[in-house]
Design a protein around this motif. Structure first.
Motif, PDB file in Angstrom:
ATOM      1  N   ILE A   1       0.842  -1.201   0.000  1.00  0.00           N
ATOM      2  CA  ILE A   1       0.000   0.000   0.000  1.00  0.00           C
ATOM      3  C   ILE A   1       0.877   1.251   0.000  1.00  0.00           C
ATOM      4  CG2 ILE A   1      -1.776   1.287   1.247  1.00  0.00           C
ATOM      5  CD1 ILE A   1      -2.667  -1.452   2.409  1.00  0.00           C
TER       6      ILE A   1
ATOM      7  N   SER B   1      -0.735  12.489  -0.883  1.00  0.00           N
ATOM      8  CA  SER B   1      -1.245  11.113  -0.947  1.00  0.00           C
ATOM      9  C   SER B   1      -1.182  10.633  -2.399  1.00  0.00           C
ATOM     10  CB  SER B   1      -2.685  11.054  -0.438  1.00  0.00           C
ATOM     11  OG  SER B   1      -3.579  11.596  -1.395  1.00  0.00           O
TER      12      SER B   1
ATOM     13  N   GLY C   1      -6.435  -1.122  -6.067  1.00  0.00           N
ATOM     14  CA  GLY C   1      -7.560  -0.419  -5.467  1.00  0.00           C
ATOM     15  C   GLY C   1      -7.106   0.846  -4.767  1.00  0.00           C
ATOM     16  N   VAL C   2      -8.076   1.652  -4.347  1.00  0.00           N
ATOM     17  CA  VAL C   2      -7.779   2.909  -3.660  1.00  0.00           C
ATOM     18  C   VAL C   2      -8.626   3.008  -2.392  1.00  0.00           C
ATOM     19  CG1 VAL C   2      -7.206   4.085  -5.815  1.00  0.00           C
ATOM     20  CG2 VAL C   2      -9.539   4.230  -4.926  1.00  0.00           C
ATOM     21  N   ASP C   3      -8.108   3.770  -1.432  1.00  0.00           N
ATOM     22  CA  ASP C   3      -8.854   4.084  -0.215  1.00  0.00           C
ATOM     23  C   ASP C   3      -9.063   5.594  -0.202  1.00  0.00           C
ATOM     24  OD1 ASP C   3      -9.814   4.675   2.277  1.00  0.00           O
ATOM     25  OD2 ASP C   3      -8.432   3.356   3.357  1.00  0.00           O
ATOM     26  N   PRO C   4     -10.238   6.085  -0.611  1.00  0.00           N
ATOM     27  CA  PRO C   4     -10.464   7.527  -0.725  1.00  0.00           C
ATOM     28  C   PRO C   4     -10.321   8.266   0.607  1.00  0.00           C
ATOM     29  CG  PRO C   4     -12.194   6.280  -1.846  1.00  0.00           C
ATOM     30  CD  PRO C   4     -11.411   5.306  -1.035  1.00  0.00           C
ATOM     31  N   LYS C   5     -10.561   7.567   1.734  1.00  0.00           N
ATOM     32  CA  LYS C   5     -10.518   8.250   3.028  1.00  0.00           C
ATOM     33  C   LYS C   5      -9.110   8.740   3.371  1.00  0.00           C
ATOM     34  CE  LYS C   5     -12.846   4.940   5.159  1.00  0.00           C
ATOM     35  NZ  LYS C   5     -13.521   4.161   6.233  1.00  0.00           N
TER      36      LYS C   5
ATOM     37  N   ALA D   1      -4.896   6.395  -0.125  1.00  0.00           N
ATOM     38  CA  ALA D   1      -3.913   5.336  -0.374  1.00  0.00           C
ATOM     39  C   ALA D   1      -4.240   4.570  -1.643  1.00  0.00           C
ATOM     40  CB  ALA D   1      -3.872   4.379   0.814  1.00  0.00           C
TER      41      ALA D   1
END
Length: 416
Positions: free
Chosen positions: A229, A248, A297-301, A304
């Motif tokens: 990640i 980010s 994949g991505v983590d919008p929060k 990442a």
């Protein structure tokens, strides 16, 4: 006419729907072309024959005993037909057979089950003992694995440790999704693990790894990450230095997308990848200096991004796009470079193997036989065979990796 001490490869292909007929056709064709007995056979069979995988080796042993043979099933196969043209047969019955006469070459086949593999902290000699191939012989490897049970990344890492600098090419077998995969080694059928052959002596195995991507934007340095990640990136501000704003990965990607053409923005929706720099000491980066990995994949929060590989702090990455035109240009550049090098050194190749991703072929290019015909345009009269893989094995930056969406070529010749 070949002399007794000259290496010779031949390739044969059959698209007959009967396994017996297809096998007889490739054996007759290859036997007619080869001047003398074969030292090695490589056989690739379409997953359209998956229900008959268990019959292949007994038939081959009866019709054509060879001292060493390896092969596997694939989503498609590549070989040379009766007309002398190389074909990529996708989604229909086909058998491809290569025979090689290898004077002055030691040929050792092997099968490795995952549970036999040493721990990655084990010394190099444990891997040498596993294969039974002395490192001082400087072997070169063709490797075919099961995508599910082979622990292929651990195997490649172990073999790089035990045989540093040794070329290793190959691919992961394909099945029809219900009957599993098939690996063949010395007339035995294996449903798991890895099979391969080590070649040492009077032989050189050269490699071309065409990943088919082009970089976009500038490189970034990873300043924060965990496992696979990416958490924070620092942008490169000039040709050699970093020092840009830390942000980010998702923020960096959004900014980059805004600078792209409309065509590339559309492409980024489904064909965006991350290139990891393979040589940390190289300052000016070119195509081929990156190990291309999937963006998972991505983590919008937190902004990442997860990629299909482990990341290290300080590592350099760059976003990439892939399309048919880029894939074609990348392969053409690599083939042209190889051809020029071969002409300069005065060397000539005897045979070649092609391991191509199931995501390439006609589905990518919109026409059949694209990669193999391009290969033949630059390196003509070289027998070519192979298969469509669930992952391709080849070196980048001195280490061996498992790739995706790639065409890997292994080109064999005698020592000059």
């Amino acid at each position: 006419m070949y002399t007794q001490n000259e290496m010779q490869w031949v390739s044969a292909l059959s698209t007959r729907p009967s396994l017996e007929s297809a096998l007889k056709e490739v054996i007759e064709q290859a036997d007619r072309l080869l001047e003398g007995p074969a030292d090695l056979g490589l056989i690739f069979i379409s997953s359209a024959f998956a229900s008959e995988y268990s019959r292949l080796m007994p038939l081959l042993q009866e019709l054509l005993p060879i001292p060493a043979v390896i092969g596997c099933g694939g989503g498609g196969v590549i070989g040379t037909g009766l007309d002398g043209f190389t074909e990529e047969v996708e989604g229909s019955p086909a058998v491809s057979l290569s025979l090689a006469r290898l004077p002055g070459v030691q040929v050792r086949t092997f099968h490795v089950a995952a549970e036999q593999m040493p721990d990655l902290d084990s010394p190099p000699h444990t891997w040498v003992d596993l294969l039974g191939v002395p490192a001082q012989e400087e072997p070169q490897f063709i490797i075919l694995g099961d995508p599910f049970s082979s622990k292929i990344n651990d195997l490649l890492q172990g073999l790089d440790y035990a045989y540093p600098g040794a070329p290793k090419v190959g691919g992961l077998a394909g099945g029809d999704g219900t009957r599993g995969v098939a690996l063949f080694c010395n007339y035995r059928l294996y449903r798991e693990g890895t099979v391969g052959v080590a070649l040492s002596g009077n032989i050189v195995l050269e490699t071309i790894v065409a990943q088919g991507c082009r970089p976009i934007g500038r490189p970034y340095r990873v300043t924060e990450g965990e496992r696979n990640i990416l958490l924070k990136l620092e942008e490169q501000t000039n040709d050699t230095g970093f020092g840009g704003t830390e942000r980010s990965p998702l923020e960096a990607l959004r900014e980059l997308v805004q600078t792209l053409s409309e065509e590339d923005r559309e492409l980024a929706q489904h064909s965006l990848f991350v290139g990891v720099v393979s040589d940390e000491f190289k300052l000016v980066l070119e195509p081929g200096d990156f190990l291309i990995r999937n963006l998972l994949g991505v983590d919008p929060k937190v902004g990442a991004i997860a990629i299909g590989d482990r990341v290290r702090l300080g590592q350099r990455i760059q976003f990439h796009l892939r399309d048919a035109r880029t894939s074609a240009e990348d392969l053409e550049m690599l083939l042209d470079r190889y051809q020029r090098s071969a002409e300069y050194s005065g060397t000539s190749s005897a045979g070649a193997l092609m391991f191509s991703c199931l995501g390439r072929g006609e589905g990518l290019y919109g026409e059949p036989n694209f990669d193999s015909r391009l290969f033949g345009r630059y390196l003509n009269n070289i027998p070519l065979s192979g298969f469509f893989c669930n992952g391709e094995i080849g070196p980048v930056g001195g280490s061996t990796f498992l790739h995706g969406y790639t065409s890997v070529f292994g080109i064999c010749r005698q020592n000059s």
